[in-house]
Design a protein around this motif. Structure first.
Motif, PDB file in Angstrom:
ATOM      1  N   GLU A   1     -21.406  40.975 -25.639  1.00  0.00           N
ATOM      2  CA  GLU A   1     -19.970  40.986 -25.875  1.00  0.00           C
ATOM      3  C   GLU A   1     -19.236  41.283 -24.580  1.00  0.00           C
ATOM      4  N   VAL A   2     -18.110  40.604 -24.385  1.00  0.00           N
ATOM      5  CA  VAL A   2     -17.220  40.845 -23.262  1.00  0.00           C
ATOM      6  C   VAL A   2     -15.876  41.235 -23.846  1.00  0.00           C
ATOM      7  N   THR A   3     -15.316  42.345 -23.359  1.00  0.00           N
ATOM      8  CA  THR A   3     -13.999  42.778 -23.831  1.00  0.00           C
ATOM      9  C   THR A   3     -13.070  42.958 -22.645  1.00  0.00           C
ATOM     10  N   ILE A   4     -11.822  42.604 -22.852  1.00  0.00           N
ATOM     11  CA  ILE A   4     -10.762  42.837 -21.873  1.00  0.00           C
ATOM     12  C   ILE A   4      -9.752  43.749 -22.537  1.00  0.00           C
ATOM     13  N   ARG A   5      -9.643  44.952 -22.002  1.00  0.00           N
ATOM     14  CA  ARG A   5      -8.750  45.986 -22.548  1.00  0.00           C
ATOM     15  C   ARG A   5      -8.970  46.184 -24.045  1.00  0.00           C
ATOM     16  N   GLY A   6     -10.245  46.180 -24.440  1.00  0.00           N
ATOM     17  CA  GLY A   6     -10.610  46.427 -25.832  1.00  0.00           C
ATOM     18  C   GLY A   6     -10.603  45.205 -26.723  1.00  0.00           C
TER      19      GLY A   6
ATOM     20  N   ALA B   1     -14.085  35.500 -26.672  1.00  0.00           N
ATOM     21  CA  ALA B   1     -15.052  34.580 -27.281  1.00  0.00           C
ATOM     22  C   ALA B   1     -15.659  33.695 -26.201  1.00  0.00           C
ATOM     23  N   LEU B   2     -16.940  33.933 -25.911  1.00  0.00           N
ATOM     24  CA  LEU B   2     -17.658  33.129 -24.926  1.00  0.00           C
ATOM     25  C   LEU B   2     -18.817  32.410 -25.596  1.00  0.00           C
ATOM     26  N   THR B   3     -19.123  31.221 -25.090  1.00  0.00           N
ATOM     27  CA  THR B   3     -20.315  30.521 -25.574  1.00  0.00           C
ATOM     28  C   THR B   3     -21.553  31.213 -25.002  1.00  0.00           C
TER      29      THR B   3
ATOM     30  N   ARG C   1     -14.366  26.958 -17.230  1.00  0.00           N
ATOM     31  CA  ARG C   1     -14.085  27.435 -18.597  1.00  0.00           C
ATOM     32  C   ARG C   1     -14.178  28.948 -18.685  1.00  0.00           C
ATOM     33  N   LEU C   2     -15.162  29.525 -17.991  1.00  0.00           N
ATOM     34  CA  LEU C   2     -15.320  30.984 -17.983  1.00  0.00           C
ATOM     35  C   LEU C   2     -14.105  31.648 -17.351  1.00  0.00           C
ATOM     36  N   ARG C   3     -13.648  31.124 -16.232  1.00  0.00           N
ATOM     37  CA  ARG C   3     -12.459  31.679 -15.572  1.00  0.00           C
ATOM     38  C   ARG C   3     -11.236  31.601 -16.482  1.00  0.00           C
ATOM     39  N   ALA C   4     -11.088  30.510 -17.209  1.00  0.00           N
ATOM     40  CA  ALA C   4      -9.947  30.368 -18.114  1.00  0.00           C
ATOM     41  C   ALA C   4      -9.976  31.449 -19.197  1.00  0.00           C
ATOM     42  N   LYS C   5     -11.165  31.782 -19.681  1.00  0.00           N
ATOM     43  CA  LYS C   5     -11.281  32.791 -20.736  1.00  0.00           C
ATOM     44  C   LYS C   5     -11.140  34.213 -20.193  1.00  0.00           C
ATOM     45  N   LEU C   6     -11.442  34.409 -18.910  1.00  0.00           N
ATOM     46  CA  LEU C   6     -11.301  35.736 -18.311  1.00  0.00           C
ATOM     47  C   LEU C   6      -9.845  36.046 -17.949  1.00  0.00           C
ATOM     48  N   ALA C   7      -8.977  35.075 -18.042  1.00  0.00           N
ATOM     49  CA  ALA C   7      -7.543  35.224 -17.812  1.00  0.00           C
ATOM     50  C   ALA C   7      -7.268  35.922 -16.485  1.00  0.00           C
ATOM     51  N   GLU C   8      -6.715  37.122 -16.531  1.00  0.00           N
ATOM     52  CA  GLU C   8      -6.306  37.827 -15.306  1.00  0.00           C
ATOM     53  C   GLU C   8      -7.489  38.221 -14.421  1.00  0.00           C
TER      54      GLU C   8
ATOM     55  N   ASP D   1      -9.957  36.177 -13.662  1.00  0.00           N
ATOM     56  CA  ASP D   1     -10.610  34.942 -13.227  1.00  0.00           C
ATOM     57  C   ASP D   1     -11.058  34.996 -11.779  1.00  0.00           C
ATOM     58  N   ALA D   2     -10.394  35.790 -10.952  1.00  0.00           N
ATOM     59  CA  ALA D   2     -10.751  35.874  -9.535  1.00  0.00           C
ATOM     60  C   ALA D   2     -12.069  36.613  -9.304  1.00  0.00           C
ATOM     61  N   LEU D   3     -12.593  37.273 -10.339  1.00  0.00           N
ATOM     62  CA  LEU D   3     -13.873  37.970 -10.184  1.00  0.00           C
ATOM     63  C   LEU D   3     -15.013  36.992  -9.934  1.00  0.00           C
ATOM     64  N   VAL D   4     -14.906  35.789 -10.485  1.00  0.00           N
ATOM     65  CA  VAL D   4     -15.904  34.762 -10.246  1.00  0.00           C
ATOM     66  C   VAL D   4     -15.361  33.912  -9.095  1.00  0.00           C
ATOM     67  N   ALA D   5     -15.818  34.253  -7.889  1.00  0.00           N
ATOM     68  CA  ALA D   5     -15.284  33.627  -6.681  1.00  0.00           C
ATOM     69  C   ALA D   5     -16.136  32.443  -6.259  1.00  0.00           C
ATOM     70  N   THR D   6     -15.474  31.430  -5.732  1.00  0.00           N
ATOM     71  CA  THR D   6     -16.162  30.269  -5.188  1.00  0.00           C
ATOM     72  C   THR D   6     -16.410  30.495  -3.710  1.00  0.00           C
ATOM     73  N   VAL D   7     -17.636  30.274  -3.288  1.00  0.00           N
ATOM     74  CA  VAL D   7     -17.969  30.298  -1.869  1.00  0.00           C
ATOM     75  C   VAL D   7     -18.139  28.839  -1.492  1.00  0.00           C
ATOM     76  N   ARG D   8     -17.137  28.294  -0.826  1.00  0.00           N
ATOM     77  CA  ARG D   8     -17.081  26.855  -0.563  1.00  0.00           C
ATOM     78  C   ARG D   8     -18.330  26.348   0.125  1.00  0.00           C
ATOM     79  N   GLY D   9     -18.856  25.281  -0.440  1.00  0.00           N
ATOM     80  CA  GLY D   9     -20.024  24.635   0.117  1.00  0.00           C
ATOM     81  C   GLY D   9     -21.340  25.342  -0.182  1.00  0.00           C
ATOM     82  N   VAL D  10     -21.274  26.487  -0.905  1.00  0.00           N
ATOM     83  CA  VAL D  10     -22.496  27.246  -1.181  1.00  0.00           C
ATOM     84  C   VAL D  10     -22.692  27.426  -2.678  1.00  0.00           C
ATOM     85  N   GLY D  11     -21.772  28.125  -3.336  1.00  0.00           N
ATOM     86  CA  GLY D  11     -21.929  28.402  -4.759  1.00  0.00           C
ATOM     87  C   GLY D  11     -20.894  29.394  -5.260  1.00  0.00           C
TER      88      GLY D  11
END
Length: 187
Positions: A85-90, A94-96, A142-149, A151-161
């Motif tokens: 389970e993932v909760t944001i402020r309680g 809903a994640l797949t 899709r994960l970033r969209a569900k994490l809302a505010e 979303d920046a926690l999942v960062a893109t490292v350009r050209g790597v991953g």
């Protein structure tokens, strides 16, 4: 008001690592609120274990009372592996299955960059076939969209991953004994 003057004396005892800092601030006599605000600010400094004393011209030295510590705030984002389970402020998010596995894997190794082939291998448990598919990118979007505010926690490292950014607002709760079941990274 005149500029702030500071004077630092070297530590009296080298082993203690403490220093005495004298700060002189001239405050107009007709503004007692400024003096109270300054005293409160110095009280915050005293919370760090230091000692703060405030004196007025011709007035006795008054030790500043350290402010009461604020209660520790609950983490805003909680990733509970045991309960899946993932909760944001309680509020539950809903994640797949794959979105949760992707988030849990990235959060389990914060700060570490994972390439798309690594994510396919460890999260999807399929070998990288070398096809130019964008499966990982689509799931991250899709994960970033569900994490809302957050979303920046999942960062893109350009050209790597991708990398999960460390944050004090995140709590990662691993299941008891989960470390034994955790996949070993062989990079």
């Amino acid at each position: 008001m005149t500029p702030v003057q500071t004077r630092t004396r070297p530590p009296a005892h080298r082993r203690s690592g403490t220093a005495t800092i004298t700060v002189t601030v001239e405050i107009p006599a007709d503004d007692p609120r400024l003096a109270r605000r300054l005293t409160a600010a110095l009280g915050v400094l005293a919370q760090g274990g230091g000692r703060v004393a405030v004196s007025g011209e011709g007035a006795p030295v008054v030790p500043a009372e350290p402010a009461a510590p604020e209660p520790a705030a609950a983490p805003a984002l909680v990733i509970d592996v045991a309960g899946r389970e993932v909760t944001i402020r309680g509020e539950a998010v809903a994640l797949t299955r794959l979105e949760f596995d992707l988030l849990a894997f990235l959060a389990r190794h914060p700060g570490m960059v994972h390439t798309r082939p690594e994510l396919l291998r460890y999260v999807w448990e399929t070998p990288d076939t070398g096809l130019p598919g964008r499966t990982v990118d689509v799931h991250v979007r899709r994960l970033r969209a569900k994490l809302a505010e957050f979303d920046a926690l999942v960062a893109t490292v350009r050209g790597v991953g991708y990398r999960f950014t460390r944050s004090r607002d995140v709590e990662y709760r691993a299941a008891p004994g989960y470390a034994d079941l955790d996949r070993v990274l062989s990079i």
